[in-house]
Scaffold this motif. Structure first.
Motif, PDB file in Angstrom:
ATOM      1  N   SER A  49      32.065 -27.985  68.285  1.00  0.00           N
ATOM      2  CA  SER A  49      31.588 -27.032  69.278  1.00  0.00           C
ATOM      3  C   SER A  49      32.752 -26.271  69.890  1.00  0.00           C
ATOM      4  O   SER A  49      33.914 -26.680  69.795  1.00  0.00           O
ATOM      5  CB  SER A  49      30.814 -27.760  70.377  1.00  0.00           C
ATOM      6  N   ARG A  50      32.448 -25.172  70.554  1.00  0.00           N
ATOM      7  CA  ARG A  50      33.478 -24.428  71.270  1.00  0.00           C
ATOM      8  C   ARG A  50      34.129 -25.300  72.344  1.00  0.00           C
ATOM      9  O   ARG A  50      35.326 -25.205  72.588  1.00  0.00           O
ATOM     10  CB  ARG A  50      32.871 -23.176  71.904  1.00  0.00           C
ATOM     11  N   ARG A  51      33.321 -26.146  72.991  1.00  0.00           N
ATOM     12  CA  ARG A  51      33.891 -27.025  74.021  1.00  0.00           C
ATOM     13  C   ARG A  51      34.932 -27.953  73.430  1.00  0.00           C
ATOM     14  O   ARG A  51      36.016 -28.122  73.984  1.00  0.00           O
ATOM     15  CB  ARG A  51      32.785 -27.848  74.685  1.00  0.00           C
ATOM     16  N   GLU A  52      34.605 -28.555  72.274  1.00  0.00           N
ATOM     17  CA  GLU A  52      35.551 -29.472  71.633  1.00  0.00           C
ATOM     18  C   GLU A  52      36.814 -28.744  71.199  1.00  0.00           C
ATOM     19  O   GLU A  52      37.928 -29.258  71.346  1.00  0.00           O
ATOM     20  CB  GLU A  52      34.888 -30.143  70.430  1.00  0.00           C
ATOM     21  N   LEU A  53      36.654 -27.531  70.685  1.00  0.00           N
ATOM     22  CA  LEU A  53      37.807 -26.765  70.235  1.00  0.00           C
ATOM     23  C   LEU A  53      38.605 -26.182  71.404  1.00  0.00           C
ATOM     24  O   LEU A  53      39.787 -25.894  71.257  1.00  0.00           O
ATOM     25  CB  LEU A  53      37.358 -25.630  69.313  1.00  0.00           C
ATOM     26  N   GLY A  54      37.958 -26.024  72.555  1.00  0.00           N
ATOM     27  CA  GLY A  54      38.629 -25.431  73.707  1.00  0.00           C
ATOM     28  C   GLY A  54      39.384 -26.411  74.567  1.00  0.00           C
ATOM     29  O   GLY A  54      40.108 -26.016  75.484  1.00  0.00           O
ATOM     30  N   ARG A  77      46.161 -24.956  67.784  1.00  0.00           N
ATOM     31  CA  ARG A  77      45.355 -26.047  68.324  1.00  0.00           C
ATOM     32  C   ARG A  77      43.952 -26.034  67.733  1.00  0.00           C
ATOM     33  O   ARG A  77      43.420 -27.072  67.331  1.00  0.00           O
ATOM     34  CB  ARG A  77      45.263 -25.935  69.851  1.00  0.00           C
ATOM     35  N   VAL A  78      43.349 -24.848  67.651  1.00  0.00           N
ATOM     36  CA  VAL A  78      42.003 -24.728  67.089  1.00  0.00           C
ATOM     37  C   VAL A  78      42.008 -25.088  65.607  1.00  0.00           C
ATOM     38  O   VAL A  78      41.155 -25.852  65.129  1.00  0.00           O
ATOM     39  CB  VAL A  78      41.455 -23.306  67.308  1.00  0.00           C
ATOM     40  N   LEU A  79      42.989 -24.565  64.852  1.00  0.00           N
ATOM     41  CA  LEU A  79      43.038 -24.850  63.416  1.00  0.00           C
ATOM     42  C   LEU A  79      43.312 -26.330  63.166  1.00  0.00           C
ATOM     43  O   LEU A  79      42.723 -26.924  62.251  1.00  0.00           O
ATOM     44  CB  LEU A  79      44.115 -23.991  62.752  1.00  0.00           C
ATOM     45  N   TYR A  80      44.178 -26.933  63.969  1.00  0.00           N
ATOM     46  CA  TYR A  80      44.477 -28.366  63.793  1.00  0.00           C
ATOM     47  C   TYR A  80      43.226 -29.208  63.998  1.00  0.00           C
ATOM     48  O   TYR A  80      42.923 -30.106  63.200  1.00  0.00           O
ATOM     49  CB  TYR A  80      45.563 -28.787  64.779  1.00  0.00           C
ATOM     50  N   ARG A  81      42.477 -28.911  65.050  1.00  0.00           N
ATOM     51  CA  ARG A  81      41.270 -29.706  65.319  1.00  0.00           C
ATOM     52  C   ARG A  81      40.209 -29.488  64.252  1.00  0.00           C
ATOM     53  O   ARG A  81      39.505 -30.426  63.863  1.00  0.00           O
ATOM     54  CB  ARG A  81      40.736 -29.387  66.709  1.00  0.00           C
ATOM     55  N   LEU A  82      40.095 -28.275  63.761  1.00  0.00           N
ATOM     56  CA  LEU A  82      39.170 -28.032  62.653  1.00  0.00           C
ATOM     57  C   LEU A  82      39.641 -28.761  61.400  1.00  0.00           C
ATOM     58  O   LEU A  82      38.841 -29.309  60.642  1.00  0.00           O
ATOM     59  CB  LEU A  82      39.062 -26.533  62.382  1.00  0.00           C
TER      60      LEU A  82
END
Length: 245
Positions: free
Chosen positions: A188-193, A174-179
């Protein structure tokens, strides 16, 4: 700049993949007003107070559009526009207090600007003009992002090395996809979380930091000195894939 009494065209927080605008103006109040208005209308907006600062940011991030004032200390907006158009494919909108004479407008357009707006301007009009410019820009060719010997497909959400799949946990993916879908843009961490339903994870900061640490072990030759998944101070994290051929 005249701020309307209403909130604007669209009163929503920016989506993660919303257009990222760089606004260059030496007037702090104007920068803050337009930045807030663009964010209220679903766009990310980063600001710079000079051409020099703008060029530093353009070297770090990929913006969808640059909006630049003309009259600034140091390098002016016309010269900045010319330089951007010679080295990048990023569209530029010029904002000018020099009046509506055809000579001034022609100078801006001759420098490569995609649009020219005079002050004072209606911020709603700026939003419409931004959207019109972005509609005319062809989408870049798609394909897996290259990360050295690795490739990440946003379509399949798969990380591979020479065609071999590299396992990822749900949080890592999920984190890698959003990046990846926001490559060259800090998140931000909020957006990635946020979960798939855009609701924040109650342990988002820690879970994101752990996921990034684990991803670096899989992506980087030297996790302590990352080349692709970097930390951006006071902003979060950014993915910097190899440039498209």
């Amino acid at each position: 700049m005249r701020m309307p009494e209403s909130v604007g065209i669209l009163s929503v927080a920016p989506e993660i993949d919303a257009p990222h605008i760089l606004f260059v103006d030496d007037d702090l109040r104007i920068r803050q007003l337009l930045q807030a208005f663009l964010r209220d209308n679903g766009m990310h907006c980063t600001t710079a107070e000079s051409a020099a600062e703008a060029k530093d940011l353009l070297g770090l991030f990929a913006f969808d559009l640059v909006i630049s004032d003309i009259m600034m200390p140091g390098q002016d907006g016309i010269s900045l526009t010319s330089e951007i158009c010679e080295t990048l494919q990023t569209p530029v909108m010029i904002i000018s207090a020099l009046g509506t004479s055809s000579q001034n407008r022609n100078r801006g357009l001759a420098a490569g600007a995609d649009d020219y707006v005079t002050k004072p301007y209606d911020p709603d009009e700026i939003v419409y003009r931004i959207r019109n410019i972005l509609k005319r820009i062809p989408e870049e060719k798609s394909g897996p992002l290259r990360l050295g010997p690795l490739a990440y497909s946003t379509e399949r959400r798969e990380l591979t090395r020479n065609g071999e799949n590299i396992p990822l946990t749900d949080t890592e993916n999920r984190v890698l996809y959003r990046l990846a879908i926001n490559a060259n843009h800090p998140l931000s961490r909020r957006e990635l979380g946020e979960g798939e339903d855009n609701q924040p994870d109650t342990h988002s900061d820690r879970s994101v930091d752990i996921a990034v640490s684990r991803l670096r072990r899989k992506l980087e030759a030297s996790p302590r000195n990352p080349r692709y998944l970097k930390t951006v101070r006071n902003k979060g994290y950014i993915l910097l894939p190899e440039p498209l051929p």
